[in-house]
Design a protein around this motif. Structure first.
Motif: not given
Length: 354
Positions: A11, A43-44, A47, A50
């Protein structure tokens, strides 16, 4: 088919942004961006990346990697717009690893450049949608040249994937762009995918650090693994040499004019006897006073100086200079018969980029 597991080992992690001073004169007509907004965007993107890591088909990726590894010809990369920039960069990465690769512009290919393609070559085409007109026009021409065609796309059931010999699907959750249009996440995963495969090829080909360095001769890594002492040393008329019977005061010009900060003391057969530095000169003057006018270099020289072989790596010379008990600024270069053939200085090593 296997896929990457949702493990924290793969991640993408994110650390909060450091506080920065605010603009003292913000434009009142400009919408301000605060730290919270930036943090949420990062952070978006984390994600979205990931999502790619967790859903990438490893069996498909392995097949793609093995195809590139076993290619008897050149690996060409192509793409349009942002995907084209990514394709060019990945190609350059492979070239730096000693793998035959090149970027092929789909537009220029249709105006003569396709002549570079041959049977046995691989053509990898990057396209988020898989419906890029320029690439679709290139496909039949490249197939006629006998190239093996691979599509790397992110939209299921696209046209390009259907007309190529192989397709690699790069899972894309969405673009970071609020309209899901600007290709920022899609190009990021293309780059991650391509460069990771490049390193896999590097390992499979057992590329050594020395071989990698030969492809980067101008960089510090390359120089440290390529340059030998004989490549960076001073020699012949550049050497500050004298005999052990020479008076110290008679050799001051030689000591100061060659830019080495020392004298190399030798016998008639050019065997190294010792060294006498400008530091030795100061210490001798302080201890002897006027008696220095009668002292010879041989009486005051260091008869056990650090030396180095001309075939030694230049980076090892630098390490030897910096070794305990105290650093030195130069190393006489001698062969196996203790014959003086040069001198390597710290200044010379630094000037060479080491």
């Amino acid at each position: 088919m296997g896929s990457l597991p949702p493990s924290s080992d793969i991640s993408v992690s994110f650390s909060p942004l450091l506080e920065k001073p605010t603009n003292p004169n913000p434009n009142p007509n400009q919408t301000l961006i605060d730290e919270s907004t930036l943090l949420n965007l990062f952070k978006s993107q984390q994600n979205h990346l990931n999502f790619f890591f967790h859903n990438l088909d490893l069996s498909q990726t392995l097949k793609f990697t093995v195809t590139l590894l076993s290619s008897p010809g050149t690996i060409f990369f192509s793409g349009v717009g942002k995907s084209g920039f990514v394709a060019r960069k990945i190609s350059q990465t492979l070239v730096s690893l000693g793998i035959r690769s090149a970027f092929l512009s789909p537009l220029d290919a249709l105006h003569g450049d396709i002549g570079i393609l041959n049977s046995g070559d691989v053509l990898v085409m990057f396209s988020k949608s898989g419906n890029t007109e320029e690439l679709l026009r290139l496909v039949p021409c490249a197939r006629a040249k006998g190239a093996f065609l691979i599509a790397v796309t992110s939209v299921e059931g696209n046209v390009l994937a259907g007309v190529c010999d192989m397709n690699v699907h790069l899972p894309l959750e969405r673009e970071l762009c609020p309209f899901d249009l600007a290709p920022v996440t899609s190009t990021a995963i293309q780059m991650v995918f391509g460069d990771t495969v490049a390193i896999a090829l590097m390992g499979a080909r057992n590329l050594t650090k020395e071989e990698y360095a030969t492809n980067h001769p101008a960089g510090r890594i390359g120089k440290s693994l390529i340059f030998k002492v004989k490549d960076v040393m001073k020699k012949q008329n550049e050497l500050p040499v004298c005999k052990e019977g020479d008076l110290i005061m008679d050799q001051l010009v030689e000591l100061t004019s060659k830019g080495c900060g020392c004298l190399l003391v030798m016998d008639d057969e050019y065997h190294l006897i010792g060294t006498f530095t400008d530091g030795d000169l100061r210490r001798t003057l302080k201890a002897s006073g006027e008696a220095i006018f009668k002292l010879t270099v041989g009486e005051m020289c260091n008869r056990k100086p650090r030396t180095i072989d001309p075939e030694a790596m230049a980076v090892d010379a630098m390490k030897k200079m910096e070794a305990p008990p105290s650093p030195v600024q130069f190393l006489p270069v001698i062969n196996q018969e203790n014959i003086l053939i040069g001198i390597v200085t710290l200044h010379g090593l630094v000037s060479a980029g080491l």
